[in-house]
Design an enzyme around this catalytic site. Structure first.
Site, PDB file in Angstrom:
ATOM      1  N   GLY A 252       0.625  -1.338  -0.092  1.00 23.52           N
ATOM      2  CA  GLY A 252       0.106  -0.146  -0.149  1.00 23.52           C
ATOM      3  C   GLY A 252       0.784   1.165   0.053  1.00 23.52           C
ATOM      4  O   GLY A 252       0.167   2.613   0.161  1.00 23.52           O
ATOM      5  N   GLY A 296       3.411  -3.817  -3.998  1.00 25.31           N
ATOM      6  CA  GLY A 296       3.294  -4.035  -5.421  1.00 25.31           C
ATOM      7  C   GLY A 296       3.431  -2.598  -6.211  1.00 25.31           C
ATOM      8  O   GLY A 296       4.694  -2.522  -6.854  1.00 25.31           O
ATOM      9  N   CYS A 365     -14.337   3.465 -28.438  1.00 22.83           N
ATOM     10  CA  CYS A 365     -15.759   4.114 -28.615  1.00 22.83           C
ATOM     11  C   CYS A 365     -16.185   4.181 -27.178  1.00 22.83           C
ATOM     12  O   CYS A 365     -17.206   3.369 -26.853  1.00 22.83           O
ATOM     13  CB  CYS A 365     -16.582   3.225 -29.445  1.00 22.83           C
ATOM     14  SG  CYS A 365     -15.846   3.009 -31.086  1.00 22.83           S
TER      15      CYS A 365
END
Ligand code: LLP
Length: 436
Positions: A252, A296, A365
């Protein structure tokens, strides 16, 4: 003019080009095409070293760093983690498979997820995953059943919800009582699952895990989590008679996406959490457990960059300028999903004055297909220019999709002045690979 941007591995050269890991980004795009993910191997290794140095300073050999591989999962990253002696956190059979294909020793892994299916459990056991991080009682019983069938003892950690609001974006906050993850201390479920785990014949309870959220800048939040967890460990020792061997504090740690974001000094942050853990253990009278951290983002984020080619430039007078690139939410969904900030630069015009602002948009799109709004750009920006989005090493490739059947970009790893493809570019035929 030479400059440095956000992280020291992002610079510019005398041709007015952006450089990454000392390599000219425009040369790299000529070689590999765009859109292109670039990664800086030395930076990834440097971050591993910083985390490892910090925990070893605090705890000697009694601590591990487990790279949370959901941040960027592909074979080469597991090879790097193996060579760095890191543990990894895996969350799916796909991540386990990728790690095993890379020759990563899965006994050094922790298997997360809040909903491990029976097949996941079998697959993880087939692959010798070191620790299951057990989310709830139902899962505990399923693991016990499979371990019994195989006549093995499976090591586990229990995921505990400390009841902390980490003040981060709601979608990435995980430590609150009402989180979908883990068993909460406040509700008594954490104590209950401990007792249940201790009663399972084929399960060895090795300790506890918590993860309070992602992109957190305040050390104080980690210190609060540490206090709650160690008080819990002491309570369990006193009431249940179980003393934990492992405490995994999750990941974190925040990273800089904008020059205005604070810099987190990982070494001093980990040391400050570590010293607090040691003190607290002494105060409440529990032995110091083996400590694990699971970063991470902070391992890979600033080791990554995405490079695009500009297509249409649309000016809507008095409203907005749109600069469309040849990628978009398919390779970086984080603005669409979390309104995440990024720094973008015009990589072939790095010395030009930025005198307009533009929304950098993709080619899907979908109006929400935006990489970033209000990006300073030179007014000369035009078709064929190169735009780089910095700090994209975490949660970009791993969250990429084939929406609109757009092939995903390759990952090119940079090291020592050389470059190599570690994930090849998807082709149009890859797009139809699974279609009957
Ligand atoms: N450990 C556990 C149990 C986790 O759930 C996570 C992240 C980590 C470690 C690593 O956290 P980090 O050091 O990377 O912050 N997709 C989101 C981030 C989701 C994080 C999920 N869990 C994003 O793009 O911001």
């Amino acid at each position: 003019m030479e400059r440095t941007f956000i992280c020291e591995n992002v610079t510019s050269n005398e041709s007015g080009h952006l450089c990454f890991a000392s390599q000219d980004v425009i040369n790299l795009t000529a070689k590999y095409g765009t859109p292109l993910y670039l990664m800086d191997e030395e930076r990834i290794r440097q971050r591993c070293h910083t985390f490892k140095d910090a925990i070893h300073t605090c705890f000697g050999d009694n601590a591990y760093i487990a790279y949370a591989s959901k941040a960027a999962s592909f074979k080469e990253i597991y090879r790097i983690m193996k060579s760095e002696g890191m543990y990894v956190d895996v969350v799916s059979c796909g991540e386990i498979y990728t790690a095993s294909q890379a020759g990563f020793p899965l006994r050094n892994s922790l298997f997360h997820s809040n909903n491990k299916t029976d097949d996941d459990i079998k697959y993880a056991m087939d692959n010798d995953v070191g620790y299951f991080v057990v989310d709830n009682e139902e899962e505990l019983f399923a693991i016990q059943k499979e371990a019994k069938k195989r006549n093995i003892t499976q090591k586990i950690l229990l995921r505990i919800t400390p009841g902390i609001d980490s003040h981060t974006f709601a979608a990435v906050a995980t430590g609150k009582v009402d989180s979908k993850f883990g068993s909460a201390i406040k509700t008594g479920q954490a104590e209950q699952i401990t007792k249940t785990a201790l009663n399972q014949k084929n399960i060895k309870l090795s300790g506890y895990h918590c993860h309070i959220g992602s992109q957190i800048f305040s050390t104080e939040v980690f210190l609060r989590a540490a206090k709650i967890m160690i008080d819990f460990i002491a309570d369990i020792k006193n009431t249940v008679g179980y003393e934990t061997n492992i405490l995994d504090m999750g990941g974190g740690f925040g990273v800089r996406y904008l020059p205005t974001d604070p810099v987190i000094d990982i070494k001093s942050t980990i040391i400050s959490i570590g010293e607090t853990i040691k003190e607290l253990c002494k105060t409440v009278g529990v032995k110091l457990p083996t400590i694990i951290f699971e970063p991470g983002r902070s391992i890979v984020a600033d080791a990554g960059m995405t490079v695009y080619t500009v297509g249409t430039v649309k000016r809507i007078p008095e409203f907005v300028n749109y600069v469309s690139v040849d990628g978009g939410m398919t390779d970086n969904v984080r603005y669409a999903m979390y309104k995440s900030n990024y720094t973008l630069v015009t990589a072939n015009k790095i010395d030009e004055t930025c005198n307009i602002k533009a929304s950098i948009v993709g080619r899907c799109c979908e109006s929400g297909d935006i990489i970033q709004e209000n990006v300073p750009m030179p007014s000369t920006v035009c078709r064929g220019d190169t735009i780089a989005c910095l700090t994209t090493g975490a949660y970009n490739y791993s969250m990429a999709s084939n929406y609109n059947r757009i092939p995903r970009p390759p990952i090119v790893m940079l090291k020592g002045g050389k470059s190599r493809i570690v994930v090849r570019r998807e082709t149009l035929s890859d797009i139809c690979n699974l279609d009957e």
